[in-house]
Scaffold this active site. Structure first.
Site, mmCIF file in Angstrom:
data_model
loop_
_atom_site.group_PDB
_atom_site.id
_atom_site.type_symbol
_atom_site.label_atom_id
_atom_site.label_comp_id
_atom_site.label_asym_id
_atom_site.label_seq_id
_atom_site.Cartn_x
_atom_site.Cartn_y
_atom_site.Cartn_z
ATOM 1 C CG PHE A 1 -38.350 56.321 -45.568
ATOM 2 C CD1 PHE A 1 -38.243 56.103 -44.205
ATOM 3 C CD2 PHE A 1 -38.530 57.611 -46.011
ATOM 4 C CE1 PHE A 1 -38.310 57.156 -43.300
ATOM 5 C CE2 PHE A 1 -38.601 58.669 -45.119
ATOM 6 C CZ PHE A 1 -38.494 58.445 -43.759
ATOM 7 C CG ASP B 1 -32.151 50.110 -36.714
ATOM 8 O OD1 ASP B 1 -32.242 48.864 -36.662
ATOM 9 O OD2 ASP B 1 -32.938 50.840 -37.323
ATOM 10 C CG HIS C 1 -48.521 54.746 -35.517
ATOM 11 N ND1 HIS C 1 -48.692 55.516 -34.371
ATOM 12 C CD2 HIS C 1 -47.189 54.795 -35.800
ATOM 13 C CE1 HIS C 1 -47.522 55.999 -33.981
ATOM 14 N NE2 HIS C 1 -46.590 55.580 -34.827
ATOM 15 C CD GLN D 1 -40.430 60.904 -47.722
ATOM 16 O OE1 GLN D 1 -41.264 60.885 -48.611
ATOM 17 N NE2 GLN D 1 -40.695 61.322 -46.501
ATOM 18 C CD GLU E 1 -43.144 56.991 -35.177
ATOM 19 O OE1 GLU E 1 -43.793 55.948 -34.966
ATOM 20 O OE2 GLU E 1 -42.037 57.005 -35.734
ATOM 21 C CB SER F 1 -51.677 56.979 -32.908
ATOM 22 O OG SER F 1 -51.277 55.896 -33.712
HETATM 23 P P1 FAD Z 1 -36.397 43.231 -31.635
HETATM 24 O O1 FAD Z 1 -37.808 42.881 -31.325
HETATM 25 O O2 FAD Z 1 -35.375 42.961 -30.580
HETATM 26 O O3 FAD Z 1 -36.008 42.463 -32.972
HETATM 27 C C1 FAD Z 1 -34.830 42.805 -33.700
HETATM 28 C C2 FAD Z 1 -34.329 41.585 -34.467
HETATM 29 O O4 FAD Z 1 -33.851 40.597 -33.565
HETATM 30 C C3 FAD Z 1 -35.404 40.906 -35.307
HETATM 31 O O5 FAD Z 1 -34.790 40.430 -36.484
HETATM 32 C C4 FAD Z 1 -35.870 39.744 -34.439
HETATM 33 O O6 FAD Z 1 -36.391 38.677 -35.226
HETATM 34 C C5 FAD Z 1 -34.566 39.364 -33.738
HETATM 35 N N1 FAD Z 1 -34.763 38.833 -32.380
HETATM 36 C C6 FAD Z 1 -35.618 39.254 -31.430
HETATM 37 N N2 FAD Z 1 -35.459 38.537 -30.301
HETATM 38 C C7 FAD Z 1 -34.471 37.627 -30.544
HETATM 39 C C8 FAD Z 1 -33.828 36.603 -29.755
HETATM 40 N N3 FAD Z 1 -34.202 36.357 -28.507
HETATM 41 N N4 FAD Z 1 -32.822 35.896 -30.338
HETATM 42 C C9 FAD Z 1 -32.419 36.143 -31.629
HETATM 43 N N5 FAD Z 1 -33.015 37.095 -32.408
HETATM 44 C C10 FAD Z 1 -34.010 37.828 -31.870
HETATM 45 N N6 FAD Z 1 -35.830 52.930 -33.775
HETATM 46 C C11 FAD Z 1 -35.305 53.910 -33.017
HETATM 47 O O7 FAD Z 1 -34.082 54.000 -32.900
HETATM 48 N N7 FAD Z 1 -36.096 54.810 -32.350
HETATM 49 C C12 FAD Z 1 -37.449 54.751 -32.415
HETATM 50 O O8 FAD Z 1 -38.125 55.572 -31.805
HETATM 51 C C13 FAD Z 1 -38.052 53.739 -33.217
HETATM 52 N N8 FAD Z 1 -39.386 53.628 -33.330
HETATM 53 C C14 FAD Z 1 -39.931 52.598 -34.058
HETATM 54 C C15 FAD Z 1 -41.326 52.472 -34.119
HETATM 55 C C16 FAD Z 1 -41.906 51.446 -34.851
HETATM 56 C C17 FAD Z 1 -43.404 51.319 -34.895
HETATM 57 C C18 FAD Z 1 -41.088 50.520 -35.542
HETATM 58 C C19 FAD Z 1 -41.698 49.417 -36.360
HETATM 59 C C20 FAD Z 1 -39.701 50.631 -35.485
HETATM 60 C C21 FAD Z 1 -39.111 51.662 -34.744
HETATM 61 N N9 FAD Z 1 -37.727 51.813 -34.642
HETATM 62 C C22 FAD Z 1 -37.190 52.818 -33.888
HETATM 63 C C23 FAD Z 1 -36.833 50.924 -35.387
HETATM 64 C C24 FAD Z 1 -36.361 49.717 -34.521
HETATM 65 O O9 FAD Z 1 -35.613 50.171 -33.435
HETATM 66 C C25 FAD Z 1 -35.510 48.838 -35.430
HETATM 67 O O10 FAD Z 1 -36.285 48.277 -36.442
HETATM 68 C C26 FAD Z 1 -34.688 47.775 -34.730
HETATM 69 O O11 FAD Z 1 -33.765 47.238 -35.674
HETATM 70 C C27 FAD Z 1 -35.465 46.621 -34.158
HETATM 71 O O12 FAD Z 1 -36.189 46.977 -33.054
HETATM 72 P P2 FAD Z 1 -37.245 45.951 -32.400
HETATM 73 O O13 FAD Z 1 -37.720 46.570 -31.168
HETATM 74 O O14 FAD Z 1 -38.218 45.476 -33.385
HETATM 75 O O15 FAD Z 1 -36.223 44.748 -32.034
#
Ligand code: FAD
Length: 287
Positions: free
Chosen positions: A216, A109, A266, A212, A17, A15
């Site tokens: 990152f 984020d 990916h 870069q 992105e 895939s």
């Molecule tokens: P979560 O799964 O909610 O985790 C975030 C943090 O909270 C982690 O440290 C986790 O351990 C902690 N956590 C989770 N659940 C709990 C709980 N119940 N209690 C306490 N702590 C908890 N960002 C964008 O803005 N747009 C995008 O399109 C985008 N695409 C991405 C694609 C991929 C493949 C990846 C790996 C990241 C992407 N990101 C994107 C970045 C992502 O949004 C950030 O890394 C963000 O900080 C965390 O998102 P998450 O969904 O992993 O969060």
């Protein structure tokens, strides 16, 4: 067959992105990239979504075009930190109208989000995944971090949160980019021990310059092995040399991952096709 079924069946899945372009020129370049990458028959392409919450329909619209006009299977990224449940439901309706039924469910984020728009209904991706599961009609993926998410206290603590995402309904995971495969294999081992049994697609990105790499790795807190750092320092300022080195590094990384059992790849393309094409050709030639 849907790519989630191919993943379950153990077929390697490839895939790419993309991110929604801002200008007409960037849009034209992305469409060109999509056409060139379509020739490689990717299993899906994904489209990122700004966590600001301000422009979710740019992602929805681009997903619709890539599906309807380019015939690509599309995964829409959906962040929740800046949205209410009602907004998420509306975005999901928009996706369904475009026949997009794959969502990568993310928290997003906080640094991109105006403080008033933060955490209105969601704190974590697992809550979004639970809502999407309840809504029904979507295949859901989640994010994971081989070197742990920067906010997590430990890899083990982070993996227990990843398990919550899988328990809530994530059918597969895509990793943050990484440059040292040992982190990916260690993550797989620990995740399996914690009861995570869904496929984990490794996310790879060829680095195209010293600056870069610095940006990152600082933002995402990922490690840079000495050999990669030395190569990037060696070729900085030499576009062709850097391209060749970077593609060779990512191709070797990809081959080792696939040989070690990764369910596919990916590729983070930054909306450009050249490196992605070269890496995938190298990988498929070595299979
Ligand atoms: P979560 O799964 O909610 O985790 C975030 C943090 O909270 C982690 O440290 C986790 O351990 C902690 N956590 C989770 N659940 C709990 C709980 N119940 N209690 C306490 N702590 C908890 N960002 C964008 O803005 N747009 C995008 O399109 C985008 N695409 C991405 C694609 C991929 C493949 C990846 C790996 C990241 C992407 N990101 C994107 C970045 C992502 O949004 C950030 O890394 C963000 O900080 C965390 O998102 P998450 O969904 O992993 O969060």
């Amino acid at each position: 067959m849907k790519f989630t079924e191919r993943l379950k069946a153990g077929t390697k899945v490839y895939s790419f992105e993309f991110y929604p372009p801002k200008t007409a020129e960037d849009t034209a370049r992305l469409f060109n990239t999509a056409l060139e990458l379509k020739a490689l028959s990717p299993d899906f392409v994904s489209v990122t979504n700004s966590s600001s919450g301000v422009t979710p329909y740019r992602t929805v619209a681009l997903c619709g075009v890539l599906k309807a006009q380019f015939g690509l299977d599309v995964v829409a990224h959906l962040t929740c930190l800046a949205h209410t449940r009602a907004e998420i439901a509306e975005i999901c309706d928009g996706l369904k109208k475009m026949d997009i039924t794959n969502i990568l469910a993310l928290r997003g984020d906080a640094h991109n989000v105006a403080s008033g728009a933060l955490r209105r209904d969601y704190d974590h991706a697992s809550q979004l995944i639970a809502d999407l599961k309840q809504t029904g009609g979507f295949s859901i993926g989640g994010a994971c971090y081989p070197e742990k998410h920067p906010e997590a206290a430990s890899l083990e603590a982070d993996i227990s949160r990843v398990k919550e995402k899988v328990d809530a309904g994530a059918e597969y995971l895509i990793t943050q980019l990484f440059f040292d495969n040992a982190f990916y294999f260690r993550f797989l081992e620990k995740a399996a021990a914690a009861g995570v049994s869904v496929p984990v697609l490794p996310g790879l990105m060829p680095i195209t310059g010293y600056k870069q790499m610095q940006n990152f790795t600082k933002l995402m807190q990922v490690s840079v092995p000495a050999a990669l750092r030395a190569g990037i320092e060696r070729w900085d300022g030499d576009k062709d040399g850097m391209f060749k080195f970077s593609v060779e590094y990512a191709s070797a990384q990809a081959q080792e991952l696939l040989k070690g059992g990764a369910p596919g790849l990916h590729l983070y393309t930054l909306n450009r096709s050249r490196a992605a094409i070269a890496i995938l050709k190298n990988v498929k030639a070595a299979l």
